[in-house]
Design a protein around this motif. Structure first.
Motif, mmCIF file in Angstrom:
data_model
loop_
_atom_site.group_PDB
_atom_site.id
_atom_site.type_symbol
_atom_site.label_atom_id
_atom_site.label_comp_id
_atom_site.label_asym_id
_atom_site.label_seq_id
_atom_site.Cartn_x
_atom_site.Cartn_y
_atom_site.Cartn_z
ATOM 1 N N PRO A 77 0.813 -1.230 0.000
ATOM 2 C CA PRO A 77 0.000 0.000 0.000
ATOM 3 C C PRO A 77 0.837 1.266 0.000
ATOM 4 O O PRO A 77 0.497 2.245 -0.666
ATOM 5 C CB PRO A 77 -0.798 -0.112 1.300
ATOM 6 N N LYS A 78 1.962 1.254 0.744
ATOM 7 C CA LYS A 78 2.726 2.495 0.846
ATOM 8 C C LYS A 78 3.260 2.926 -0.521
ATOM 9 O O LYS A 78 3.303 4.117 -0.827
ATOM 10 C CB LYS A 78 3.860 2.359 1.859
ATOM 11 N N LEU A 132 0.282 4.139 -2.826
ATOM 12 C CA LEU A 132 -0.071 5.533 -2.526
ATOM 13 C C LEU A 132 0.970 6.479 -3.100
ATOM 14 O O LEU A 132 0.652 7.519 -3.680
ATOM 15 C CB LEU A 132 -0.183 5.726 -1.014
ATOM 16 N N PHE A 133 2.238 6.092 -2.938
ATOM 17 C CA PHE A 133 3.303 6.960 -3.439
ATOM 18 C C PHE A 133 3.208 7.127 -4.950
ATOM 19 O O PHE A 133 3.343 8.239 -5.473
ATOM 20 C CB PHE A 133 4.658 6.384 -3.037
#
Lengths: 319, 510
Positions: B217-218, B221-222
């Protein structure tokens, strides 16, 4: 004129309203009269210039030339506006300005919405850093000339895209959306997440619809900004008259003190260009174009007032 | 910040199991960082004119980036119209440059997209590397085409026009064997990209059963944020690179290559008498008009206080609506209004004449009281709007305070002075500090539209001066220097204002 009568009514009503509560001292009456008078005059000063320009554009051109129109329109006609429709330069500017307002605002609102949502996500890779990276840009700028050289290096001079691309990312609006999204209860999002929705789905199906009030507000501010923009046209697209915005076109016409009629006529396609040049003098052309530029704002303004106020209040509590 | 309130977000993200990495994976991670850097440099190089490998002829504009070469053929040959007409050189070579640039641009886009996949699962990485490899090969083809175009240019150039067509080498001599350094850079980049993607294809372990096509997820999102970051970088940070023009003797259209750095334009501010006089005058205007603005910054507050004394809500509404309109029209339109009212045949003169006078004065052409006139226009345009924030603050004041004051016998003005104003002062202070921080930036639009031959001396503020100097007269280094100094001072003022705010209110304003 309508305003005047409205004001009078308001004044009477206000005074009688007050007397029902407490007995007014002479001092109160003097104060109220002065107060109402001041605000009446100030309001009039804000609205009268528009009215004055307007009555001059709809009055008989000969009367306007002789300076007979001061407070009341006479010999009402819309021939000036019809003549203006035939001026190609002006049409061009209207198309460019409407185009940039629509495209630019839509992109800005979409990106602000998405970015405003994304920066609330704690789990983003180096979220803090990227958020600051965006916010810092509000507080410094490299200066006009480096900005201009940068734009020309990127090929964004004499190019319609120069109106659109730089305005897409607006840190201020991203902050406004972020603040709003944070006020949405996180349970809604969590339950969607549990059901296996992706970030993109959550944004489209939940965040976007729920953020509509703030998105509407930034859309209106963005649209007004695009409609009023003048500097980018002046600096970046000065060699491409076909890309001048309406404000830039108006600025040019305002600075043509003499034979504006001939200049405008040369930009018309129709055969009766000479007739236009003859019928309208500089003053009338300037007034008519001013009106064309201002009417959209005046028309939408009363309906959108509450959004404007909301935007200002949101700006005050940003954080 | 309020972001903390969303702490729930962190809890429902499935934690990834910690996996022990094999040595091969560790090496692969390091190689990935090199690969990603190469990709980023490759993307950035598209937009820098000095890193344009497609500039294979002296006739191609020095300020053309590879990106511009690939999107517009006309921009490549704009300075070569004559050469091509007279057939000093074959036109096919330049068409080839255009197509080669286009191929390279497409390849770089493919490589950049596949680079994003490198943040995903093993399976995604593998696919990404394969795509990177494909893109790398396409880019190599583009470079080969550029090389072919170069040899065509060298072969077809008419001997006596070689100095106009062939690239000049480091000594400034037309040299058929000379290739631009950017060309070498691209070859190096593309070799690195191809090599590393092949090596990594072997190093990245095979995907485990059922791992699939996924990304943490990180990074998801980035990557969604990345376009926004890129745009912010290009339009807000990249202009800082333009500050280098302050250190060179630069004229519009030239290249900085081969120029000696100089500090002349910094010393010019102080040593050149004419410049010094101009700047002193401009600073005087800037500080005077900003100062007047700050000195009258209480006007919206008082406007709001007195407006709130009006009991008739309909009248109040009308006043509020109409007085905020001027804020939403541009300065050009304000100028149009000024013309309609104050010009030779404007409202004032028309009115006087219709009453039997004969007035022909053009109030806009005089330079008397310029500062005050500009202030008046500013107040006319801004007061209604700025008052809204105070009106809202007033409506939030506890009515009990007023009632208690009335019982104590306080009059109208006493209530204003002892209750309303103290309640509004915090808001006022924030706005005041912000306007002090912006003391050097009063914008140029208002002053540009109102300036004319008569009032130029009195109306020219710093922003307008930079515009006139840089865009109008083309004195780029000097105007860049002034802009630089202004930017630095503005940032310092902002920090100072923020510090003051923290000191006296315990809150920061930025």
């Amino acid at each position: 004129m309508e305003n005047l009568t409205l004001k009078k009514k308001g004044e009477n009503a206000g005074l009688s309203d007050n007397t029902t509560h407490i007995k007014q001292t002479p001092g109160d009456i003097v104060f109220n009269v002065i107060n109402y008078l001041f605000f009446g005059v100030f309001t009039l000063s804000c609205i009268f210039p528009f009215y004055y320009i307007f009555i001059n554009t709809i009055s008989d051109n000969e009367l306007v030339k002789s300076g007979a129109i001061t407070l009341i329109p006479r010999g009402i006609t819309i021939s000036n506006y019809i003549a203006m429709f035939k001026v190609n330069d002006l049409w061009n500017s209207v198309v460019v300005t409407v185009g940039r307002t629509l495209i630019g605002t839509c992109l800005m609102v979409f990106v602000s919405g998405l970015a405003g949502y994304l920066v609330t996500k704690e789990e983003m890779w180096h979220r803090k850093f990227w958020y600051r990276f965006l916010v810092i840009t509000m507080y410094f700028n490299a200066g006009l000339i480096p900005w201009y050289l940068n734009m020309s290096m990127l090929g964004l001079t004499n190019n319609f895209m120069a109106y659109i691309i730089p305005g897409i990312v607006s840190p201020y609006n991203i902050i406004l959306v972020k603040t709003y999204v944070e006020s949405i209860p996180s349970e809604i999002e969590e339950s969607a997440f549990m059901d296996g929705a992706s970030y993109w789905t959550i944004f489209c199906k939940i965040i976007w619809p729920l953020s509509k009030p703030i998105l509407a507000t930034i859309a209106i501010f963005g649209a007004v900004g695009h409609w009023n923009s003048f500097q980018d046209s002046l600096i970046l697209n000065s060699n491409s008259p076909e890309l001048f915005t309406l404000q830039h076109r108006l600025y040019i016409y305002l600075n043509q003190s003499s034979n504006l009629g001939a200049i405008v006529a040369s930009g018309t396609s129709s055969t009766d260009s000479a007739a236009i040049a003859g019928a309208m003098n500089t003053k009338i052309i300037q007034y008519t174009i001013s009106m064309v530029t201002i009417i959209p704002i005046l028309c939408v303004y009363p309906f959108l007032m509450k959004y404007f106020e909301k935007g200002l209040m949101l700006g005050a509590v940003k954080g | 910040m309020a972001a903390k309130s969303l702490s729930g977000t962190g809890e429902y993200v499935p934690k990834k199991r910690e996996v022990v990495k094999t040595p091969a994976e560790k090496v692969s991670d390091i190689l990935y960082w090199i690969l990603r850097s190469a990709i980023v440099i490759n993307v950035v190089a598209l937009f820098f004119p000095s890193l344009n490998p497609a500039r294979l002829s002296e006739g191609i504009n020095k300020n053309l980036s590879l990106f511009s070469c690939g999107v517009s053929y006309d921009s490549i040959v704009v300075n070569l119209k004559r050469a091509l007409k007279q057939e000093w050189v074959s036109e096919d070579a330049f068409a080839l440059i255009f197509y080669a640039s286009l191929i390279i641009i497409i390849a770089v886009i493919i490589i950049a997209a596949s680079g994003c996949l490198s943040l995903g699962s093993h399976k995604m990485k593998k696919v990404g590397l394969a795509v990177t490899l494909g893109g790398g090969v396409i880019e190599a083809v583009g470079l080969a085409a550029l090389f072919q175009a170069h040899s065509e240019i060298v072969e077809t150039t008419v001997a006596n026009k070689a100095d106009k067509i062939l690239l000049l080498n480091a000594e400034g001599v037309p040299d058929p064997d000379y290739l631009p350094p950017a060309f070498i850079l691209f070859i190096v980049l593309i070799s690195v990209i191809i090599l590393l993607s092949i090596v990594n294809l072997f190093l990245v372990p095979r995907s485990m059963m059922g791992e699939g096509f996924s990304m943490e997820p990180k990074f998801q999102l980035f990557l969604m944020m990345l376009p926004v970051i890129a745009l912010a970088f290009v339009f807000s940070y990249l202009p800082l690179y333009g500050w280098r023009y302050a250190f060179f003797d630069y004229k519009a259209g030239e290249s900085l290559a081969g120029k000696e750095p100089t500090l002349n334009y910094f010393t010019m501010l102080f040593q050149n008498a004419a410049t010094r006089r101009d700047i002193a005058n401009v600073l005087k205007n800037t500080l005077a008009m900003s100062g007047l603005g700050i000195a009258t910054s209480w006007v919206p507050m008082v406007f709001a206080i007195f407006l709130s004394e009006i009991r008739n809500s309909r009248f109040k509404r009308i006043v509020q609506t109409f007085t905020t309109i001027p804020n939403f029209i541009s300065w050009v339109l304000v100028y149009a209004i000024a013309i309609a009212i104050f010009n030779t045949d404007g409202f004032i003169n028309t009115l006087i004449n219709s009453m039997g006078g004969s007035a022909t004065e053009n109030y806009l052409m005089s330079d008397s009281h310029m500062w005050l006139k500009m202030l008046a226009w500013g107040i006319w345009k801004g007061t209604g709007w700025s008052a809204i924030i105070y009106i809202a603050a007033i409506s939030g004041i506890d009515q009990g305070l007023y009632e208690a004051a009335t019982v104590d016998g306080a009059g109208r003005f006493a209530k204003m002075w002892y209750i309303t104003i103290p309640e509004l002062i915090p808001t006022f202070c924030v706005l005041l500090l912000m306007s002090i921080a912006n003391i050097l930036s009063n914008g140029m639009e208002q002053y540009l539209v109102f300036s004319n031959a008569m009032n130029r001396e009195k109306i020219q503020v710093l922003d307008l001066y930079v515009y006139n100097l840089g865009i109008g007269s083309g004195l780029i280094p000097l105007s860049t220097v002034i802009g630089m100094v202004k930017s630095v001072i503005s940032v310092i003022l902002l920090f100072a204002a923020n510090g003051v705010s923290k000191l006296i209110r315990g809150e920061s304003i930025v």
